[in-house]
Design an enzyme around this catalytic site. Structure first.
Site, short mmCIF file in Angstrom:
data_model
loop_
_atom_site.label_atom_id
_atom_site.label_comp_id
_atom_site.label_asym_id
_atom_site.label_seq_id
_atom_site.Cartn_x
_atom_site.Cartn_y
_atom_site.Cartn_z
N HIS A 187 -4.16 -11.95 -2.63
CA HIS A 187 -4.17 -11.05 -1.48
C HIS A 187 -2.82 -11.21 -0.81
O HIS A 187 -2.44 -12.32 -0.43
CB HIS A 187 -5.30 -11.39 -0.52
CG HIS A 187 -5.37 -10.45 0.65
ND1 HIS A 187 -6.02 -10.78 1.82
CD2 HIS A 187 -4.85 -9.22 0.84
CE1 HIS A 187 -5.91 -9.78 2.67
NE2 HIS A 187 -5.21 -8.82 2.10
N ASP A 188 -2.08 -10.12 -0.64
CA ASP A 188 -0.71 -10.24 -0.18
C ASP A 188 -0.60 -10.96 1.16
O ASP A 188 0.40 -11.66 1.42
CB ASP A 188 -0.01 -8.88 -0.14
CG ASP A 188 -0.77 -7.81 0.63
OD1 ASP A 188 -1.76 -8.13 1.31
OD2 ASP A 188 -0.38 -6.63 0.52
N ALA B 46 0.80 -1.21 0.00
CA ALA B 46 0.00 0.00 0.00
C ALA B 46 0.84 1.27 0.00
O ALA B 46 0.29 2.36 -0.08
CB ALA B 46 -0.93 0.00 1.21
N THR C 107 1.84 -1.82 6.87
CA THR C 107 0.91 -0.70 6.98
C THR C 107 -0.28 -1.10 7.85
O THR C 107 -0.75 -0.34 8.70
CB THR C 107 0.43 -0.26 5.59
OG1 THR C 107 1.58 0.13 4.82
CG2 THR C 107 -0.54 0.88 5.67
N ARG D 277 7.22 -3.79 -5.62
CA ARG D 277 8.52 -4.33 -6.00
C ARG D 277 8.30 -5.50 -6.95
O ARG D 277 7.25 -6.16 -6.90
CB ARG D 277 9.32 -4.78 -4.78
CG ARG D 277 8.62 -5.82 -3.93
CD ARG D 277 9.13 -5.88 -2.52
NE ARG D 277 8.89 -4.66 -1.82
CZ ARG D 277 7.74 -4.34 -1.23
NH1 ARG D 277 6.72 -5.18 -1.31
NH2 ARG D 277 7.59 -3.22 -0.60
N SER E 118 4.49 0.94 -1.36
CA SER E 118 5.51 0.71 -2.36
C SER E 118 5.24 -0.62 -3.04
O SER E 118 4.52 -1.47 -2.52
CB SER E 118 6.91 0.71 -1.73
OG SER E 118 7.07 -0.40 -0.88
N GLY F 249 7.32 -6.30 6.88
CA GLY F 249 8.24 -5.22 7.20
C GLY F 249 8.38 -4.94 8.68
O GLY F 249 9.46 -4.58 9.17
#
Length: 477
Positions: A229-230, A11, A252, A15, A13, A395
């Site tokens: 869906h990530d 949401a 996020t 890659r 960035s 992250g």
């Protein structure tokens, strides 16, 4: 060894990652990173979908020849196509204010108990169902495509809906594992716009000639449906052993929950606002969304600083539990001046606002840890599943202070990593579809464990202090 490209859109960035799987080895390399975020046009917050498409093509050009391509992204947002396959409008960002108060309109058509019994989803104001109720282009639409399906369509020309992302729309029957056409009709969504469903691992199609020419890839390269869906992809890469684990997909948003075989559609689950999202291999991700590191990210943006490591070191020295906020309070959802909103929230709850930036960081991270503690305890009770270890992936697994506070709050050892969990899950599902011997999630997770270094955090401090802080924050003990 299978060599695949994983397009992983977050949401903030995106890659393109190059993955390789074979001979008991798993490799992942970032080849292209690009910005992703909201673009405000007048009073509407959009995604810049053409920028994302261009950046994806640039990344695929950098990978060189690959055996497959998979795309994952955030959930709930979509694009609408007309009867010629053209995009009707730029997709609207889920944080846009257009859905304010819309859930109440949905519940006038479908009572909350009925909606939960069909979909098993957490009531969130930005769920796809709410967006569609106020979608001005719906009457002109032939097809609805979730973001990864839209980008896959532009690569292949093939239309469809991958199941894990479809399950986040609040238009999907979690028991029947199919679209609920009856539910769609009740809220005014034409069932015909919902495309056929795909499973993770299905081949979507091969590259259109123009895409192959643009990227330099073989036109026979397959685009493969992954857990699009990530979070579905990320949970594939949770390096767990057995069933007695919980996870936090931390970024996020923080998605806190368990992996189950079947949904738990009880009144208790609905009252606690837990969601049932589809996972790879038919599993259920039983979880609740917690606002996550968005609050801290917005503070850093407003402060104009990238010095998070220094702030975290200073926050570790701040006295505990001085100030607490409810990270899921609605005033923290939209972009804006987050430090000022935290100050206002503190005053409204009878607290002195944090006295420094480090104190504010401590406040945010302790409040998140308390939200995780409450959510995880509720999940275990409702699902009748006890856990022995908590995996933090994504992250947020790099944030050592948050990981330690989470271990302390939850009273469980925390295993942190992998950071690139979504991309790894994307790669693993592709590799299996291409013939690598990864028969089940256990085999995939074993490969992650054997490949990556994980950090372990043991609980410290006094549980009674966390009990008191939870009681202060939520009025519970």
């Amino acid at each position: 060894m299978k060599r695949v490209a994983a397009v992983d859109l977050g949401a903030s960035s995106g890659r393109v990652m190059l993955g390789a799987v074979g001979d008991g080895r798993l490799h992942l390399t970032e080849v292209h990173r690009f910005w992703n975020g909201p673009v405000r046009v007048r009073d509407t917050l959009h995604w810049d979908i053409l920028h994302l498409h261009r950046a994806m093509l640039d990344g695929l050009r950098s990978t060189g020849p690959v055996d497959g391509i998979g795309i994952d992204s955030w959930a709930v947002d979509y694009g609408l196509l007309d009867n010629a396959g053209r995009l009707l409008s730029n997709p609207v960002h889920y944080r846009d204010a257009r859905t304010d108060g819309v859930m109440e309109r949905v519940l006038e058509s479908v009572p909350a108990a009925d909606l939960y019994d069909i979909t098993g989803l957490q009531q969130l104001p930005f769920n796809t169902i709410c967006q569609l109720v106020v979608e001005p282009f719906l009457s002109q639409a032939e097809t609805l495509l979730m973001i990864p399906d839209l980008l896959g369509y532009w690569l292949t020309g093939e239309i469809g809906a991958e199941r894990t992302n479809a399950s986040t729309t609040q238009l999907y029957d979690v028991r029947a594992r199919a679209w609920s056409e009856q539910l769609a009709a009740r809220v005014g969504v034409p069932p015909g716009v919902l495309p056929g469903l795909r499973e993770p691992g299905d081949v979507i199609g091969t590259l259109l000639p123009a895409v192959a020419e643009e990227t330099g890839l073989d036109p026979a390269t397959p685009v493969i449906a992954v857990g699009s869906h990530d979070t579905a992809s990320a949970v594939v890469a949770v390096p767990a052993e057995g069933e007695r684990f919980a996870y936090i997909s931390s970024g996020t948003w923080s998605l806190v929950g368990l992996e189950l075989d079947q949904p738990v559609l009880t009144d208790e689950a609905r009252a606690a606002n837990f969601t049932h999202e589809g996972g790879v291999d038919g599993r259920i991700r039983f979880l609740r969304n917690v606002m996550g590191l968005w609050i801290l990210q917005e503070c850093l943006r407003v402060w104009g600083t990238t010095e998070l490591p220094r702030l975290l070191r200073e926050a570790a020295e701040v006295p505990p539990f001085a100030v607490l906020i409810d990270p899921d309070a609605p005033e923290f959802l939209a972009p804006g001046n987050m430090p000022r909103r935290i100050e206002e929230h503190c005053r409204a709850t009878g607290q002195e606002p944090p006295s420094s930036r480090a104190a504010l960081v401590r406040c945010v991270l302790e409040s998140l840890a308390l939200a995780y503690r409450r959510t995880l305890r509720q999940a275990q009770t409702i699902a009748d599943r006890q856990v022995d270890v908590l995996h933090v992936i994504g992250g947020g697994s790099q944030n050592e202070l948050l990981c330690q506070l989470t271990a302390d709050a939850c009273g469980l050892p925390v295993l942190a990593g992998p950071v690139e969990a979504s991309a790894l899950g994307n790669v693993l599902v592709q590799a299996r579809a291409l013939g690598e011997p990864l028969p089940d999630l256990g085999a995939m997770r074993a490969l992650v464990r054997s490949t990556l270094h994980l950090r372990r955090y043991e609980p410290q401090g006094k549980p009674a202090d966390w009990d008191a802080a939870e009681s202060r924050m939520f009025g519970t003990g």
